[in-house]
Write a protein that holds these residues in place. Structure first.
Motif, PDB file in Angstrom:
ATOM      1  N   LEU A 213       3.956   9.178 -10.103  1.00  0.00           N
ATOM      2  CA  LEU A 213       4.734   8.320 -10.682  1.00  0.00           C
ATOM      3  C   LEU A 213       4.570   7.421 -11.826  1.00  0.00           C
ATOM      4  O   LEU A 213       5.121   7.817 -12.941  1.00  0.00           O
ATOM      5  CB  LEU A 213       5.525   7.073 -10.063  1.00  0.00           C
ATOM      6  N   ILE A 214       3.094   7.684 -12.627  1.00  0.00           N
ATOM      7  CA  ILE A 214       2.854   7.534 -13.142  1.00  0.00           C
ATOM      8  C   ILE A 214       1.479   8.556 -14.054  1.00  0.00           C
ATOM      9  O   ILE A 214       0.653   7.689 -14.609  1.00  0.00           O
ATOM     10  CB  ILE A 214       2.016   4.914 -13.529  1.00  0.00           C
ATOM     11  N   GLY A 215       1.796   9.219 -14.092  1.00  0.00           N
ATOM     12  CA  GLY A 215       0.972  10.364 -14.264  1.00  0.00           C
ATOM     13  C   GLY A 215       0.489  10.307 -13.494  1.00  0.00           C
ATOM     14  O   GLY A 215      -0.034  10.225 -11.880  1.00  0.00           O
ATOM     15  N   GLU A 216      -1.582  11.227 -13.722  1.00  0.00           N
ATOM     16  CA  GLU A 216      -2.306  11.142 -12.720  1.00  0.00           C
ATOM     17  C   GLU A 216      -2.828  10.357 -12.773  1.00  0.00           C
ATOM     18  O   GLU A 216      -3.575   9.266 -13.535  1.00  0.00           O
ATOM     19  CB  GLU A 216      -3.610  12.178 -12.948  1.00  0.00           C
ATOM     20  N   VAL A 217      -3.143   9.014 -11.829  1.00  0.00           N
ATOM     21  CA  VAL A 217      -3.490   7.926 -11.325  1.00  0.00           C
ATOM     22  C   VAL A 217      -5.592   8.739 -11.978  1.00  0.00           C
ATOM     23  O   VAL A 217      -6.380   9.339 -10.904  1.00  0.00           O
ATOM     24  CB  VAL A 217      -4.189   7.459 -10.255  1.00  0.00           C
ATOM     25  N   TYR A 218      -5.926   7.735 -12.919  1.00  0.00           N
ATOM     26  CA  TYR A 218      -7.590   7.647 -12.648  1.00  0.00           C
ATOM     27  C   TYR A 218      -8.549   6.000 -12.033  1.00  0.00           C
ATOM     28  O   TYR A 218      -9.281   6.556 -12.347  1.00  0.00           O
ATOM     29  CB  TYR A 218      -7.305   7.846 -14.408  1.00  0.00           C
TER      30      TYR A 218
ATOM     31  N   LEU B 210      10.174  -0.167 -15.492  1.00  0.00           N
ATOM     32  CA  LEU B 210      10.315   0.581 -13.915  1.00  0.00           C
ATOM     33  C   LEU B 210      10.263  -0.312 -12.453  1.00  0.00           C
ATOM     34  O   LEU B 210       9.584  -0.559 -12.535  1.00  0.00           O
ATOM     35  CB  LEU B 210      10.429   2.311 -14.074  1.00  0.00           C
ATOM     36  N   PRO B 211      11.843  -0.332 -12.102  1.00  0.00           N
ATOM     37  CA  PRO B 211      11.331  -0.720 -10.425  1.00  0.00           C
ATOM     38  C   PRO B 211      10.387  -0.246 -10.339  1.00  0.00           C
ATOM     39  O   PRO B 211      10.074   1.135  -9.916  1.00  0.00           O
ATOM     40  CB  PRO B 211      12.430  -1.010 -10.057  1.00  0.00           C
ATOM     41  N   LEU B 212       9.216  -0.386  -8.640  1.00  0.00           N
ATOM     42  CA  LEU B 212       8.873   0.198  -7.731  1.00  0.00           C
ATOM     43  C   LEU B 212       9.226   1.279  -7.223  1.00  0.00           C
ATOM     44  O   LEU B 212      10.567   0.666  -6.643  1.00  0.00           O
ATOM     45  CB  LEU B 212       7.995  -0.860  -7.117  1.00  0.00           C
ATOM     46  N   PRO B 213       9.366   2.049  -6.256  1.00  0.00           N
ATOM     47  CA  PRO B 213       9.960   3.017  -5.812  1.00  0.00           C
ATOM     48  C   PRO B 213       9.726   2.255  -3.937  1.00  0.00           C
ATOM     49  O   PRO B 213       8.859   1.411  -3.836  1.00  0.00           O
ATOM     50  CB  PRO B 213       8.587   4.158  -5.557  1.00  0.00           C
ATOM     51  N   VAL B 214      11.027   2.241  -3.730  1.00  0.00           N
ATOM     52  CA  VAL B 214      11.124   1.762  -2.534  1.00  0.00           C
ATOM     53  C   VAL B 214      10.625   2.747  -1.618  1.00  0.00           C
ATOM     54  O   VAL B 214      11.113   4.098  -0.875  1.00  0.00           O
ATOM     55  CB  VAL B 214      12.211   1.543  -1.758  1.00  0.00           C
TER      56      VAL B 214
ATOM     57  N   PHE C 260       0.891  -1.496   0.013  1.00  0.00           N
ATOM     58  CA  PHE C 260      -0.355   0.059  -0.494  1.00  0.00           C
ATOM     59  C   PHE C 260       0.574   1.121  -0.109  1.00  0.00           C
ATOM     60  O   PHE C 260       0.569   1.641  -0.794  1.00  0.00           O
ATOM     61  CB  PHE C 260      -0.949   0.154   1.283  1.00  0.00           C
ATOM     62  N   ARG C 261       1.979   1.605   0.767  1.00  0.00           N
ATOM     63  CA  ARG C 261       2.580   2.513   0.519  1.00  0.00           C
ATOM     64  C   ARG C 261       3.133   2.558  -0.453  1.00  0.00           C
ATOM     65  O   ARG C 261       3.158   4.450  -0.804  1.00  0.00           O
ATOM     66  CB  ARG C 261       3.797   2.251   2.031  1.00  0.00           C
ATOM     67  N   VAL C 262       4.201   1.740  -1.359  1.00  0.00           N
ATOM     68  CA  VAL C 262       4.452   1.533  -2.434  1.00  0.00           C
ATOM     69  C   VAL C 262       3.529   2.047  -3.198  1.00  0.00           C
ATOM     70  O   VAL C 262       3.514   3.292  -3.845  1.00  0.00           O
ATOM     71  CB  VAL C 262       5.060   0.589  -3.210  1.00  0.00           C
ATOM     72  N   ILE C 263       1.904   1.899  -3.537  1.00  0.00           N
ATOM     73  CA  ILE C 263       0.999   2.776  -4.420  1.00  0.00           C
ATOM     74  C   ILE C 263       0.709   3.725  -3.856  1.00  0.00           C
ATOM     75  O   ILE C 263       0.710   4.962  -4.796  1.00  0.00           O
ATOM     76  CB  ILE C 263      -0.320   1.732  -4.771  1.00  0.00           C
ATOM     77  N   LYS C 264       1.074   4.133  -2.560  1.00  0.00           N
ATOM     78  CA  LYS C 264       0.269   5.668  -2.647  1.00  0.00           C
ATOM     79  C   LYS C 264       1.802   6.927  -2.228  1.00  0.00           C
ATOM     80  O   LYS C 264       1.180   7.384  -3.172  1.00  0.00           O
ATOM     81  CB  LYS C 264       0.268   5.703  -0.727  1.00  0.00           C
TER      82      LYS C 264
ATOM     83  N   VAL D 149      -7.818   6.418   2.195  1.00  0.00           N
ATOM     84  CA  VAL D 149      -6.748   7.459   3.300  1.00  0.00           C
ATOM     85  C   VAL D 149      -6.344   7.896   1.843  1.00  0.00           C
ATOM     86  O   VAL D 149      -5.577   9.342   1.541  1.00  0.00           O
ATOM     87  CB  VAL D 149      -5.972   7.019   3.533  1.00  0.00           C
ATOM     88  N   MET D 150      -6.060   7.087   0.451  1.00  0.00           N
ATOM     89  CA  MET D 150      -5.385   7.993  -0.326  1.00  0.00           C
ATOM     90  C   MET D 150      -5.687   8.334  -1.219  1.00  0.00           C
ATOM     91  O   MET D 150      -5.515   9.870  -1.978  1.00  0.00           O
ATOM     92  CB  MET D 150      -4.578   6.450  -0.947  1.00  0.00           C
ATOM     93  N   VAL D 151      -6.999   8.600  -1.634  1.00  0.00           N
ATOM     94  CA  VAL D 151      -7.961   9.193  -2.686  1.00  0.00           C
ATOM     95  C   VAL D 151      -8.230  10.243  -2.180  1.00  0.00           C
ATOM     96  O   VAL D 151      -7.519  11.437  -2.774  1.00  0.00           O
ATOM     97  CB  VAL D 151      -9.138   8.418  -3.381  1.00  0.00           C
ATOM     98  N   ASN D 152      -8.697  10.033  -0.759  1.00  0.00           N
ATOM     99  CA  ASN D 152      -9.127  11.475   0.300  1.00  0.00           C
ATOM    100  C   ASN D 152      -9.677  12.427  -1.129  1.00  0.00           C
ATOM    101  O   ASN D 152      -9.254  13.509  -1.088  1.00  0.00           O
ATOM    102  CB  ASN D 152      -7.657  12.128   0.250  1.00  0.00           C
ATOM    103  N   GLU D 153     -10.937  11.989  -1.213  1.00  0.00           N
ATOM    104  CA  GLU D 153     -11.585  13.340  -2.365  1.00  0.00           C
ATOM    105  C   GLU D 153     -12.643  12.674  -1.946  1.00  0.00           C
ATOM    106  O   GLU D 153     -12.862  11.754  -1.322  1.00  0.00           O
ATOM    107  CB  GLU D 153     -11.629  12.084  -3.503  1.00  0.00           C
TER     108      GLU D 153
END
Ligand code: NAD
Length: 350
Positions: free
Chosen positions: A142-147, A294-298, A131-135, A187-191
């Motif tokens: 990092l992949i533009g605007e998530v839709y 690309l690898p996922l962010p750490v 979850f932290r990585v996706i957040k 928590v992530m989308v916060n909308e």
């Protein structure tokens, strides 16, 4: 207590109660001192581990060593145990789902307000590394605007053979896993959430839902699809996230996913390909150099922050990471999901 530590009593010393006791070993601010369970063998097990064991909750609440209570019983008794603890002047950590419904949570919050105790829900999966990585991918674009976000857990063993398959105890996969997955998306989308639609599955033919599919739509038009399944011998990825400039996938808890990012949009029309018994330009794959992997962010994450934040809140030094208003919102979303499934209709929010 020695060394500035708070004594903690765990009520419900089953799987999760014992997990907390192990996670708290060596914690500088919280010392597990006692356990309480209605099963004598679990009380005895706690005693063998060195804790004071109680069969009667009142006795644990009267123990002067205990200033904090952690509730890890089945869901149907969270409310009464939380209220008793707050009334006894304790601060409370409660397992998820906090209660059976939003009204029960409100009843607890009324007592929390009156007694001045701290009441916090253990939404520990906010600290899951996936979850932290996706957040991070979401927040930092990092992949533009998530839709669109798809968040899933798939198992193949049905509902465990305990209270989880009985409605009276708050069984079913929406209350068990849905509460985590919805919490993280919110928590992530916060909308503002504008619409939801849900269908439950009963493939194991029990009385509780053994899975569900939930579609959420937010004010911006962004969507989230949450799925829990318990009869999947092959699993779809935990996360599949679409952005305007890429796609991120995390297959499982080993966190070995990747991002596929756009390098060159290529204005010219795609070359058609033969696909199955047909022919397509729309679905033609991108060519060499068009996208990169690309690898996922750490990201570092440690669930022990939860307990530290709880103590900071008890001492009035911090705001809660897990806000009760957020927990209430998730309870209401789950209620709306049940309503949607019952009526077969989407639920629209003002
Ligand atoms: P479990 O069945 O393993 O343990 C529950 C224990 O509570 C049992 O030992 C039972 O005898 C005891 N109990 C029942 N009623 C009681 C009462 N009135 N007073 C005292 N003890 C009582 O269940 P579990 O898997 O440990 O789940 C417990 C809670 O933890 C549930 O709310 C569940 O949703 C939650 N949980 C959270 C996570 C997480 O990751 N946050 C994971 C698993 C379970």
């Amino acid at each position: 207590m020695e060394n500035n530590q708070y004594g903690l009593g765990i009520v419900g010393f089953g799987g999760m109660g014992e997990h907390h006791s192990r996670t708290l070993e060596g914690n500088e601010r919280i010392k597990v001192v006692s356990v309480c369970d209605i099963k004598p063998e679990r009380v005895q097990h706690g005693q063998e581990l060195g804790y004071t064991g109680y069969e009667r909750y009142e006795d644990m609440l009267n123990d002067p060593q205990v200033s904090l209570i952690l509730i890890a019983t089945p869901n149907d008794v969270h409310k009464e145990l939380a209220i008793q603890a707050l009334e006894a002047g304790k601060h409370v950590i409660c397992e998820k789902p906090v209660t059976m419904n939003a009204q029960e949570l409100q009843d607890i919050l009324d007592v929390e307000k009156r007694t001045g105790g701290v009441f916090m829900v253990h939404q520990n999966r906010r600290w899951d590394n996936d979850f932290r990585v996706i957040k991070k991918i979401y927040d930092e674009k990092l992949i533009g605007e998530v839709y669109n976000i798809e968040s899933r857990v798939h198992g193949s063993r049905g509902i465990p053979g305990d209270w989880r398959h009985e409605k009276i105890h708050g069984g079913g996969m929406m209350l068990d896993w849905g509460v985590h997955l919805i919490d993280r998306i919110m928590v992530m989308v916060n909308e503002k959430l504008t619409k939801l639609y849900c269908e439950f599955s009963y493939v194991w033919q029990g009385e509780c839902d053994d899975g569900f599919k939930l579609m959420l739509t937010f004010e911006s038009g962004r969507t989230a699809f949450i799925e829990v399944g318990t009869l999947h011998y092959a699993s779809l990825p935990l996360w599949y996230v679409n952005g305007t400039e890429g796609t991120a996938v995390i297959p499982d808890w080993s966190n070995k996913g990747e991002m596929t990012r756009l390098v060159d949009f290529e204005e010219k029309d795609a070359m058609p390909i033969v696909a199955g018994a047909g022919f397509t330009k729309t679905m033609a794959p991108r060519g060499e150099g068009n996208v990169e992997k690309l690898p996922l962010p750490v990201v570092e994450s440690d669930v022990k922050e939860f307990y530290a934040n709880f103590i900071d809140c008890v001492e009035g030094k911090a705001e809660p990471f897990i806000k009760n208003s957020e927990v209430m919102h998730v309870m209401k979303i789950m209620e709306a999901a049940f309503q949607s499934a019952e009526t077969g209709q989407a639920i629209h929010f003002e």
